[in-house]
Write a protein that holds these residues in place. Structure first.
Motif, PDB file in Angstrom:
ATOM      1  N   THR A 209     -32.118 -42.882  -0.438  1.00  0.00           N
ATOM      2  CA  THR A 209     -33.493 -43.710   0.396  1.00  0.00           C
ATOM      3  C   THR A 209     -33.503 -45.103  -0.488  1.00  0.00           C
ATOM      4  OG1 THR A 209     -34.708 -43.412  -1.805  1.00  0.00           O
ATOM      5  CG2 THR A 209     -34.869 -41.716  -0.051  1.00  0.00           C
ATOM      6  N   GLU A 232     -34.309 -51.267  -0.809  1.00  0.00           N
ATOM      7  CA  GLU A 232     -35.020 -49.580  -0.342  1.00  0.00           C
ATOM      8  C   GLU A 232     -35.765 -49.632   1.216  1.00  0.00           C
ATOM      9  OE1 GLU A 232     -38.036 -48.642  -3.006  1.00  0.00           O
ATOM     10  OE2 GLU A 232     -37.766 -49.837  -4.211  1.00  0.00           O
ATOM     11  N   PHE A 256     -30.446 -37.176  -2.620  1.00  0.00           N
ATOM     12  CA  PHE A 256     -31.025 -38.186  -2.590  1.00  0.00           C
ATOM     13  C   PHE A 256     -29.685 -38.758  -2.836  1.00  0.00           C
ATOM     14  CE2 PHE A 256     -35.745 -37.097  -1.205  1.00  0.00           C
ATOM     15  CZ  PHE A 256     -35.807 -37.977   0.043  1.00  0.00           C
ATOM     16  N   ASP A 258     -29.034 -41.613  -4.448  1.00  0.00           N
ATOM     17  CA  ASP A 258     -29.868 -43.240  -4.813  1.00  0.00           C
ATOM     18  C   ASP A 258     -29.222 -42.908  -6.179  1.00  0.00           C
ATOM     19  OD1 ASP A 258     -31.361 -42.753  -2.808  1.00  0.00           O
ATOM     20  OD2 ASP A 258     -32.720 -44.064  -3.214  1.00  0.00           O
ATOM     21  N   PHE A 261     -33.327 -43.180  -8.634  1.00  0.00           N
ATOM     22  CA  PHE A 261     -34.916 -43.626  -8.034  1.00  0.00           C
ATOM     23  C   PHE A 261     -35.283 -43.448  -8.872  1.00  0.00           C
ATOM     24  CE2 PHE A 261     -37.823 -41.151  -4.798  1.00  0.00           C
ATOM     25  CZ  PHE A 261     -37.135 -41.072  -4.195  1.00  0.00           C
ATOM     26  N   LYS A 264     -37.406 -47.535  -7.768  1.00  0.00           N
ATOM     27  CA  LYS A 264     -37.539 -47.775  -6.938  1.00  0.00           C
ATOM     28  C   LYS A 264     -38.678 -48.242  -6.844  1.00  0.00           C
ATOM     29  CE  LYS A 264     -37.667 -44.844  -3.598  1.00  0.00           C
ATOM     30  NZ  LYS A 264     -36.882 -45.483  -2.283  1.00  0.00           N
ATOM     31  N   TRP A 267     -41.228 -45.780  -4.927  1.00  0.00           N
ATOM     32  CA  TRP A 267     -40.890 -44.887  -5.654  1.00  0.00           C
ATOM     33  C   TRP A 267     -42.191 -44.108  -4.804  1.00  0.00           C
ATOM     34  CZ3 TRP A 267     -44.082 -42.321  -8.843  1.00  0.00           C
ATOM     35  CH2 TRP A 267     -45.259 -43.268  -9.580  1.00  0.00           C
ATOM     36  N   MET A 288     -32.856 -35.454  -6.948  1.00  0.00           N
ATOM     37  CA  MET A 288     -32.504 -37.116  -7.124  1.00  0.00           C
ATOM     38  C   MET A 288     -32.177 -37.392  -8.638  1.00  0.00           C
ATOM     39  SD  MET A 288     -36.678 -38.432  -7.269  1.00  0.00           S
ATOM     40  CE  MET A 288     -37.338 -37.808  -8.840  1.00  0.00           C
TER      41      MET A 288
END
Length: 747
Positions: A209, A232, A256, A258, A261, A264, A267, A288
């Motif tokens: 993401t 993102e 995820f 990423d 996370f 972000k 988020w 995540m």
């Protein structure tokens, strides 16, 4: 102009790596799908659906070599079909996969097929060291096109170059880390149904993401390939992808990938979009990766509401000196426990990433740190990595500048081989410290401790149980890192690394038969160990709880009066250092301290045997060495201070009353007393004792000592136990049994 017979066939391959014997690592069923493969699949399908090349038919085929055999001869035949333009893309190639990727690329090039290679190895190498590195130059000499960086917005141009016969030697898109591609509305990752058939959990999906990480850890390659500026995907597009995959393909759990996370910008909006999905009845959950720095307000609570069941935290070490040495200053060891508690309070499992071999590690220190990690920090699971300088990291570049030794075989840069010289450990000591970390964390005792936290939370309990099966099998049985391992290793006789001889058919299959036989035997033992873990941690019904409470209330007073827990603890601490003769004489202690007493006859027999053991200790004090005598003296002092008075009579009366309130003994089978922790647990201990005695008698040909009735009862009970465990596991697997790991999304 395109003719009716023309076709563009794009083959996307995620390579595996070689094992230490030169065989490609491949499993019957994989666990972790490749996000990079899904990203490239999504980009390619987007090109096809938008008809970028007009009426030209485009066929996309994916292979994940960790779980699929790549049929190189068949792919070569595809390329020879009339009118077919075939391009092979080796995607997501990590450093340890580079030798295998290069070998495959050479085979395709020899057959006249165009090949593109990309991933963190080529991207990190070019970004940090330039194009003159020997491995990059080797690709150029072989005529293999190299991609450095991400290809969103660039992919159709690369494909067009191929169709026009103008593939460039190098496509470099990551030199300016401040101006990387905007992925806000880029095509989303797309799983291949064909490839997912080769994975154990068909409802498992991966997606990124966001990309990038704001921190500057010196061992990390992410920041030098994907940058430190967070980029993102839009929350709306993520939610739409999850809805479509759930309805069309039954994908309900996401990893995820990423790198962080928690950093972000969107988020909150992402969590809220997923929460709305769940409110619609789209029951998706996810795992995540987050950091240990302070989280934004409401982050943990919203994550749990959105369906987060697990978080991967890059803990790396519990030694502040190690963290400082690697630039991981955002990690504060004193905050670890409270951070994990916050996730636990929200009902989320915590998975710690941990590096073995940081500058201040020693074999002894790692052992002490493992005890601290388990007892004081308390993550539910952990992944261990040997410090490995990967191309693309600051550490690797600085080591090259200094001329430090690094193992030249990229195949070993997999985080479970010693590839550099450690200041405090030899390669063997380092490897042993790494292996001992796995054994310690995934010991029966620690798995019981971790699962016991989640007895009242079935989804987390069975999720964690499945993870323990996966991780312990991978790390300690298959001897592979769980993040590259699946279930049941396959070895193709003819697919072997150049330089290794291809064995004859009889030799190969005889060796494999022995390996598989040994593996199956190990799996049986492993299954029985996990049954024991389940028995000691499973949720009990109210009737069971009442029975156990009655037994415990009566027996606890006896064991405390005799101070059995103290004696057992002393014995456990000294057992390994005691002479064999002393251990043999004191062996009954383990049985006595775990025995359940149901009746007055049990009590009478127990007290008689306990008195005999006490006398044995008295006698040993007079003949053993000074060191052993000192230990025995401690136990003697404990026993000498015991004053029972009229208690034995009271105990007999208590058991007369207790027996009337309990069911028949068979219904209370598989119980043992944990004297050290003063509790009663279910256990396979009695069954294990019967099997051990039977095997011992068989080895000694003492067939007359085998009791057929006892053995037949043990067989029946063991079969019933295994089927009960398996059926319960299967029933709760519907709650979402999924794994996790680090991932990447670069081409």
């Amino acid at each position: 102009m395109t003719t009716a017979s023309e076709k563009f066939h794009i083959v996307l391959i995620k390579p595996s790596k070689y094992d230490d014997d030169g065989y490609v690592i491949r499993f019957w069923k994989g666990v972790l799908p490749s996000n990079t493969l899904n990203v490239l699949h999504g980009l390619t399908e987007d090109v096809r659906e938008r008809r970028v090349f007009g009426a030209l038919p485009i066929e996309v085929t994916t292979f994940d070599e960790s779980a699929e055999k790549v049929p190189i001869p068949k792919i070569i035949r595809w390329a020879k079909q009339p009118g077919t333009r075939l391009l092979v893309c080796l995607v997501g190639v990590q450093t340890n996969q580079f030798p295998r990727a290069l070998d495959m690329a050479r085979e395709f090039k020899t057959a006249g097929i165009a090949v593109i290679i990309g991933g963190f190895h080529t991207s990190g190498t070019i970004n940090m060291l330039g194009v003159n590195e020997p491995d990059i130059q080797e690709l150029f000499r072989e005529g293999i096109s190299v991609v450095s960086g991400e290809v969103e917005g660039k992919w159709e141009g690369i494909l067009a170059d191929f169709l026009h016969g103008e593939l460039k030697p190098l496509y470099s898109f990551a030199q300016d880390l401040q101006s990387l591609v905007d992925i806000g509305h880029a095509p989303l990752p797309r799983a291949s149904s064909k490839t997912m058939e080769h994975f154990a959990y068909p409802s498992f999906a991966t997606a990124d993401t966001s990309r990038g990480c704001p921190f500057s850890c010196s061992f990390c390659t992410i920041i030098n390939v994907q940058g430190r500026k967070m980029r993102e995907r839009s929350p709306a597009s993520i939610a739409e992808m999850m809805r479509r995959n759930y309805l069309d393909h039954g994908l309900s759990f996401y990893f995820f990938t990423d790198d962080n996370f928690a950093r972000k910008k969107l988020w909150r909006e992402t969590f809220e979009a997923i929460i709305k999905l769940r409110e619609e009845g789209i029951d998706v959950t996810f795992m995540m990766q987050v950091d240990l720095a302070r989280k934004p307000k409401d982050f943990v609570a919203l994550a749990a509401r959105a369906g987060c069941t697990q978080v991967f935290i890059g803990m790396e070490s519990v030694n502040p000196q190690n963290l400082a040495a690697e630039g991981k200053t955002q990690n504060k060891v004193e905050e670890y426990r409270s951070i994990i508690k916050e996730w636990h309070d929200a009902g989320v499992l915590v998975h710690a990433g941990y590096i073995i071999g940081l500058p201040w590690d020693s074999k002894q220190q790692v052992g002490e740190d493992m005890r601290f990690l388990k007892d004081e920090v308390g993550p539910d699971q952990a992944s261990f990595f040997m410090l490995t300088p990967l191309p693309g990291s600051h550490d690797h570049r600085e080591m090259k500048k200094r001329g430090d030794w690094m193992d030249p075989d990229f195949n070993k840069r997999d985080s479970f081989h010693a590839t550099i010289e450690h200041p405090l450990m030899s390669a063997q000591e380092w490897t042993e410290a790494y292996e001992n970390a796995w054994k310690s964390f995934y010991s029966k005792e620690n798995m019981i401790k971790s699962l016991s936290r989640w007895t009242d939370h079935p989804r987390n309990y069975w999720n964690l149980m499945a993870i323990f099966f996966w991780y312990k099998n991978a790390a300690l049985i298959e001897k592979q890192h769980p993040m590259v391992a699946g279930f049941f290793r396959l070895k193709d006789r003819t697919t072997r690394r150049p330089g290794y001889a291809v064995e004859s058919i009889p030799a190969h299959y005889w060796k494999r038969a022995k390996e598989i036989a040994a593996l199956l035997l190990t799996w049986v033992k492993f299954l029985k160990e996990m049954e024991e873990v389940w028995l000691q941690t499973r949720k009990k019904n109210e009737t069971e709880e009442r029975w156990l409470e009655q037994i415990h209330r009566t027996q606890s007073g006896i064991f405390q009066a005799l101070r059995i827990g103290e004696i057992q603890r002393l014995y456990n601490n000294a057992k390994d250092s005691l002479p064999e003769g002393v251990r043999n004489l004191l062996a009954p202690l383990d049985d006595l301290s775990s025995r359940i007493l149901y009746s007055r006859s049990d009590l009478k027999r127990f007290l008689k045997q306990w008195e005999h053991l006490r006398q044995s200790i008295q006698e040993l004090r007079l003949v053993e060495s000074e060191t052993t005598r000192k230990w025995l003296e401690e136990i003697h002092q404990i026993q000498n201070n015991i004053r029972l008075g009229d208690r034995i009579h009271e105990w007999h009366e208590s058991y007369a009353r207790l027996r009337e309130s309990l069911p028949a003994r068979p219904r209370l089978g598989l119980l043992k007393y944990d004297a050290i922790n003063d509790r009663i647990v279910y256990s396979r201990q009695e069954l294990q004792r019967i099997w051990s005695e039977t095997l011992s008698n068989l080895r000694r040909f003492r067939l007359w000592s085998i009791r057929p009735f006892q053995l037949s009862r043990a067989v029946a009970r063991d079969f019933s136990l295994t089927t009960s465990f398996a059926s319960t596991f299967r029933e709760f697997s519907k709650l979402g049994l999924h794994g996790q790991a680090r991932g990447s999304s670069a081409c």
